[in-house]
Design an enzyme around this catalytic site. Structure first.
Site, PDB file in Angstrom:
ATOM      1  CB  CYS A 170       2.673  -0.584 -14.733  1.00  0.00           C
ATOM      2  SG  CYS A 170       0.892  -0.691 -14.951  1.00  0.00           S
ATOM      3  CE  LYS A 183       1.422  -1.142   2.690  1.00  0.00           C
ATOM      4  NZ  LYS A 183       2.049   0.093   2.108  1.00  0.00           N
ATOM      5  CD  GLU A 214      -1.782  -7.512 -12.799  1.00  0.00           C
ATOM      6  OE1 GLU A 214      -1.027  -7.096 -13.702  1.00  0.00           O
ATOM      7  OE2 GLU A 214      -2.651  -8.377 -12.991  1.00  0.00           O
TER       8      GLU A 214
END
Ligand code: NAD
Length: 489
Positions: free
Chosen positions: A289, A180, A255
């Site tokens: 990130c 997804k 994560e």
């Protein structure tokens, strides 16, 4: 809300059991560099997820019984096919996400190709353990097998890059998957589905269900036949996923976000440190990130650093992402741009100084990009450690610079946030570099560099930045179930 759409809209379909299937409702997807709706993404829910999980379950017995070599050859073929279309993928990723074409060409798509090649190779080289107990007449050994249907949920910042970082190890190990992608960046995943059959991926091995996190994502997380979920995204969503999957005791890999420090000692080589720290702050509009967002500079070089850092940041050109000379593209959405801007306003209200970028320098955009979600690289100084700008993940082209005096002090301040994903340390003193690296609460520490990755080694965060690690051995362990077998003669 679909009345004013032009017929040229791109319409995506779910990919289930090897076939593209339309959905009963759709959501709008924007081109961040123009502000226009240009694509419609299926708004999948329980029903679509149910069909995808069923297809994945049906495909599992055959796929999991193939030899690692057979699976590896298919992954390599898929890598070749994506590489063959690299430019088309890069154009699509840049349009869908707002990132520069240069970044998509040199980072996103090459890495997606490499993810398949890397796991196609690494999966062939694992060895299991064996021990002996001569006095008991026993030999013990471990055996690993794929788990089943893996649920893979990925974010919008590095769409195909992060999705393939999960799909590749999952299927290389013999699992089947339901993926997804983020509802804001679904196009390249859909394009990849078109190549699966040609690569030899059997129907049902890779299923992709498009839609929102609340509907499609949650249906996947709550599905009883999906025993493992690999998620990359925000800490808040990870908390929700943990809660929702708890009744099923699912295996989770999470994560999450970061608030990554760069620590710059007075013996650092500034000619290398400054361009790299500008890049670590503003690459991909700061939407990585691993991006630096707190820069601690030792007092003796603080003013020189600031002067040179701001001059370097000002060289980064913001504008139309499809122009190869542009360094900073558009942010993902209007809402996100507002959120990032608000952080800068809050910092100013608290008495911090904005040295360049948002609200200080003019932003000139080409006529076609006036409604895009652009923001200049912004450097803020004199921010208090307690400020939300120094504590929360901003995830945009904003970085804060502050001064420090001692090693002891900077380690404490760098560790003084809830996150622990990545840090950089700049110094030419090798002893200090080791000492500081060991004391930082961070899953990754780069010294005198940034974003140099060996995919063999673990990737992931501490504290609110994650649970579990990904990498050659780590992903293999996550995507397989181990058994200990004892033989007595
Ligand atoms: P997000 O958490 O909003 O969304 C990530 C994905 O989760 C999307 O596909 C979304 O649709 C889905 N989702 C949302 N709510 C859900 C729910 N209730 N159940 C199931 N799925 C749900 O994150 P984002 O805004 O797309 O991405 C940015 C975040 O991702 C930042 O915090 C960034 O630091 C983090 N990130 C981390 C890494 C890493 O490797 N540590 C890499 C990239 C991005």
């Amino acid at each position: 809300p679909t009345m004013a759409h032009s017929p040229a809209l791109l319409v995506l379909e779910n990919f289930i059991g090897g076939k593209f299937v339309p959905c009963s409702s759709y959501i709008d997807s924007y081109n961040p560099s123009t502000g226009d709706v240009y694509c419609r993404v299926p708004d999948s829910g329980k029903e679509e997820v149910e069909a995808a999980v069923k297809a994945a379950k049906d495909a599992f017995p055959i796929w999991s019984s193939k030899s690692p070599l057979e699976r590896s050859q298919i992954l390599n073929k898929l890598a070749d096919l994506i590489e063959h279309d690299l430019e088309v993928f890069a154009q699509a990723e840049s349009k869908d996400q707002g990132k520069t074409i240069t970044f998509a060409r040199t980072v996103d798509i090459p890495r997606a190709v490499h993810n398949f090649r890397f796991f196609a190779s690494s999966v062939l080289h694992h060895i299991t353990e064996c021990t002996e107990m001569p006095t008991m007449g026993c030999v013990h050994y471990t055996s690993r097998a794929p788990v089943g249907v893996a649920g893979l949920i990925s974010p919008w910042n590095l769409p195909l890059y992060l999705l393939t970082w999960k799909i590749a190890p999952a299927i290389a190990c013999g699992n089947t998957v339901v993926a997804k992608p983020s509802e804001m960046t679904s196009v390249t995943a859909w394009m990849m589905c078109k190549l699966l059959e040609k690569a030899g991926v059997p129907p049902g091995v890779v299923n992709v269900v498009f839609g929102t996190g609340a509907k499609a994502g949650e249906a996947l997380v709550c599905h009883p036949d999906v025993p493992l979920i690999s998620f990359t995204g925000s800490t808040l969503t990870a908390q929700r996923i943990t809660e929702k999957s708890a009744p099923h005791c699912k295996r989770l890999s999470l994560e999450l976000g970061g608030k990554n420090p760069a620590i710059i000692f007075d013996d650092a080589d500034l000619s290398r440190c400054i361009p790299t720290t500008v890049r670590s702050s503003f690459a991909n509009q700061g939407e990585i990130c691993l991006c630096t967002s707190r820069i601690f500079v030792q007092r003796g070089i603080y003013s020189e650093f600031l002067k040179r850092f701001v001059a370097e940041a000002k060289k980064w050109k913001t504008g139309n992402p499809s122009d190869p000379t542009i360094d900073v593209g558009a942010l993902i959405s209007k809402e996100h741009l507002e959120k990032v801007r608000n952080y800068v306003k809050k910092a100013q209200a608290e008495g911090a100084r904005v040295l360049c970028g948002e609200g200080v320098d003019p932003l000139a955009l080409p006529p076609g990009n006036q409604k895009g979600y652009f923001m200049l690289p912004t450097v803020i100084a004199e921010v208090k450690d307690e400020s939300c700008c120094m504590q929360e993940e901003i995830f945009g082209p904003v970085t804060c610079v502050v001064a420090f005096d001692t090693e002891e002090e900077v380690v404490k301040r760098a560790n003084g946030v809830k996150y622990g994903l990545a840090a950089t340390v700049w110094s030419s003193n090798v002893g200090r570099v080791h000492r500081v690296a060991h004391r930082l609460q961070s899953g990754l520490v780069w010294t005198n560099c940034w974003l140099v990755r060996d995919l063999n080694l673990p990737f992931g965060g501490m504290k609110a930045s994650g649970v579990g690690r990904e990498g050659a051995k780590d992903s293999y362990e996550f995507f397989t179930e181990v058994k200990t077998i004892t033989i007595k003669h």
